[in-house]
Design an enzyme around this catalytic site. Structure first.
Site, mmCIF file in Angstrom:
data_model
loop_
_atom_site.group_PDB
_atom_site.id
_atom_site.type_symbol
_atom_site.label_atom_id
_atom_site.label_comp_id
_atom_site.label_asym_id
_atom_site.label_seq_id
_atom_site.Cartn_x
_atom_site.Cartn_y
_atom_site.Cartn_z
ATOM 1 C CE LYS A 58 -4.213 10.642 -2.668
ATOM 2 N NZ LYS A 58 -3.631 11.000 -1.366
ATOM 3 N N GLY A 105 -1.057 4.505 -0.843
ATOM 4 C CA GLY A 105 -1.870 3.587 -0.040
ATOM 5 C C GLY A 105 -3.232 4.231 0.117
ATOM 6 C CG HIS A 106 -5.113 5.645 -2.785
ATOM 7 N ND1 HIS A 106 -5.205 5.943 -4.118
ATOM 8 C CD2 HIS A 106 -4.112 6.431 -2.313
ATOM 9 C CE1 HIS A 106 -4.306 6.855 -4.434
ATOM 10 N NE2 HIS A 106 -3.615 7.164 -3.361
ATOM 11 C CG ASP A 132 -1.246 9.300 3.582
ATOM 12 O OD1 ASP A 132 -1.429 8.447 2.708
ATOM 13 O OD2 ASP A 132 -0.162 9.456 4.177
ATOM 14 C CD GLN A 188 2.403 9.326 -4.594
ATOM 15 O OE1 GLN A 188 2.327 9.510 -5.795
ATOM 16 N NE2 GLN A 188 2.305 8.122 -4.074
#
Ligand code: GDP
Ligand code: IMO
Ligand code: MG
Length: 434
Positions: free
Chosen positions: A16, A40-41, A13, A224
């Protein structure tokens, strides 16, 4: 043009998604190399917000190709729902997205296995995302897994599916779970989903290597972060894949000799979701302040993220494992109101200074942070896009991080939008992204 890896330097988080989206414009292909829909990007483009879980953030750039590499675990239902979300937003997915025929397939019973593993007495609860990621990687390494190529061949898929599902169900029963074991037509549903995905599935290692040979450029998007890497992270409180730079090669089939640069993304502070050691965690009102200002709630599970101070020994370790050429420091604006900003410059265990990252949780839990407090700048940096416009104390903070970590800070993010970004002229970063 170079092939560059962009990956998380901390526990995920780091921002990225924003960074990959911003610089993907300069690459022909963006390739994910590990993880699954546990990621979750978040990408903000004007008033639109996308949260990408499986599909590389490059999909948001028209004309760019996106690759889901062999190193991923793919839940077909999650993939199709993400494709539909993008299509509903008016984006062209067909013809731009390619999925490796060697990527592993996540089954609903992988989630079941994960639930059991997380709840079992005597087992360490990791605080996973409950997406079946770990058990799917277990089956991959156990050579029982089902790959995308198998899913597309009904004759091969059906017996593989039946055997694996029966194994998972038997394990669940043996561990005392009696309910929720009936197969509600999952096999048929997977064969239906396979038809939607079929045109995208190919040998992506061939695609990437041919593209590189033809002079095209590839950006590798990590999911990650380094401290969640299965080998180098805070094991067992990690994810089940190789999130660090080495994973880019094994997870795509592009040899290390074709990769020219590695960029680490790090927050100006640090966060973690789920359980595990966290030396610089701020359990006081400062931690709450970061959480509120940084909106630190998980983009997949909505869980509040644990917040803390920038950890230099962790960053140095991360730089060693990844060989960073440059760091992107994100969310600088979140610290705008702080009067003082502690930075952990060393670890102590009792009276001893600890210079290496311990391998065991027991040793990690004994670590105490040694802080140096830097003065806050107390003016807004939100949205600043030129280095010279940053307040001197904010520049001082970044210089301090650079000196302490031994890695240049080549890029700074001052907000979630594309234009809220500073590229420092004259840096290695500026040369990697001309
Ligand atoms: P990722 O998993 O590394 O892509 O990061 P996430 O998307 O899970 O979390 C990063 C969050 O911070 C997202 O909500 C971004 O929109 C947001 N973000 C990224 N960069 C900045 C920044 O520089 N400032 C602020 N305030 N928010 C940012
Ligand atoms: P992005 O790509 C932050 C964490 C989970 C849990 C551990 C294992 O958005 O940075 P898993 O479901 O992977 O088996 O969970 O890893 N985790 C993440 N934390 N960002 C992520 O992804 C994460 N993906 C997994 O919270 O502690
Ligand atoms: Mg995320």
């Amino acid at each position: 043009m170079s092939n560059i890896i962009i990956l998380g330097a901390q526990w995920g988080d780091e921002g990225k998604g924003k960074v990959v989206d911003l610089f993907s414009e300069r690459f022909d292909i963006v390739a994910r190399y590990q993880g699954g829909h546990n990621a979750g990007h978040t990408v903000r483009i004007g008033d639109r917000k996308f949260v990408l879980k499986l599909i590389p953030s490059g999909i948001l750039r028209p004309g760019r190709k996106s690759v889901i590499g062999n190193g991923l675990v793919v839940d077909p239902a999650a993939l199709v729902s993400e494709i539909e979300m993008l299509e509903a937003a008016g984006l062209q997915v067909d013809g731009n997205l390619f999925v490796s025929n060697r990527a592993q397939v996540v089954l609903p019973t992988h989630r079941l296995m994960e639930k059991l593993s997380e709840a079992r007495p005597g087992r360490v609860s990791i605080g996973t995302t409950s997406r079946g990621i770990g058990p799917c990687y277990e089956d991959k390494i156990g050579r029982r897994g089902i790959r995308m190529g198998d899913l597309l061949d009904r004759e091969v898929f059906e017996p593989l599916f039946d055997t694996l599902e029966a194994e998972h169900q038997a394990a669940a029963r043996a561990l005392g779970l009696a309910d929720g074991l009936e197969d509600k037509g999952v096999r048929a549903e997977y064969l239906r989903l396979a038809e939607r995905i079929r045109p995208m599935v190919c040998d992506t290692a061939r695609l990437l290597n041919d593209a590189i040979a033809a002079g095209q450029s590839v950006m590798f998007e990590g999911a990650q972060g380094t401290m969640l890497d299965i080998d180098h992270g805070t094991y067992p409180f990690v994810t089940s894949s190789s999130a660090s730079a080495g994973g880019a090669s094994t997870g795509t089939g592009v040899p290390p000799t074709r990769i020219h640069g590695i960029v680490g993304v790090s927050k100006a502070y640090i966060t973690r979701v789920g359980a595990g050691p966290f030396v610089t965690e701020a359990l006081d009102s400062w931690g709450d302040q970061i959480r509120t200002r940084g909106n630190e709630f998980g983009s997949v599970t909505g869980r509040p993220r644990r917040c803390g101070w920038f950890d230099v020994p962790l960053a140095r370790y991360s730089a060693m494992i990844n060989g960073f050429d440059s760091l992107v420091v994100t969310k600088l604006d979140v610290l705008d109101e702080m009067e003082k900003i502690p930075v952990c410059v060393a670890y102590r265990s009792g009276r001893k200074e600890v210079t290496e990252m311990p391998a065991t949780i027991k040793e990690m839990e004994r670590l105490e942070p040694v802080y140096e407090c830097l003065p806050g700048w107390r003016v807004s940096t939100f949205g600043i896009s030129s280095y010279s416009e940053l307040p001197p104390l904010a520049r001082g903070y970044l210089d301090f991080l650079e000196k302490q970590t031994g890695v240049e800070v080549g890029c700074i993010s001052t907000g979630p939008e594309r234009n809220q970004t500073i590229v420092r002229p004259g840096t290695h970063f500026a040369r990697l992204f001309p």
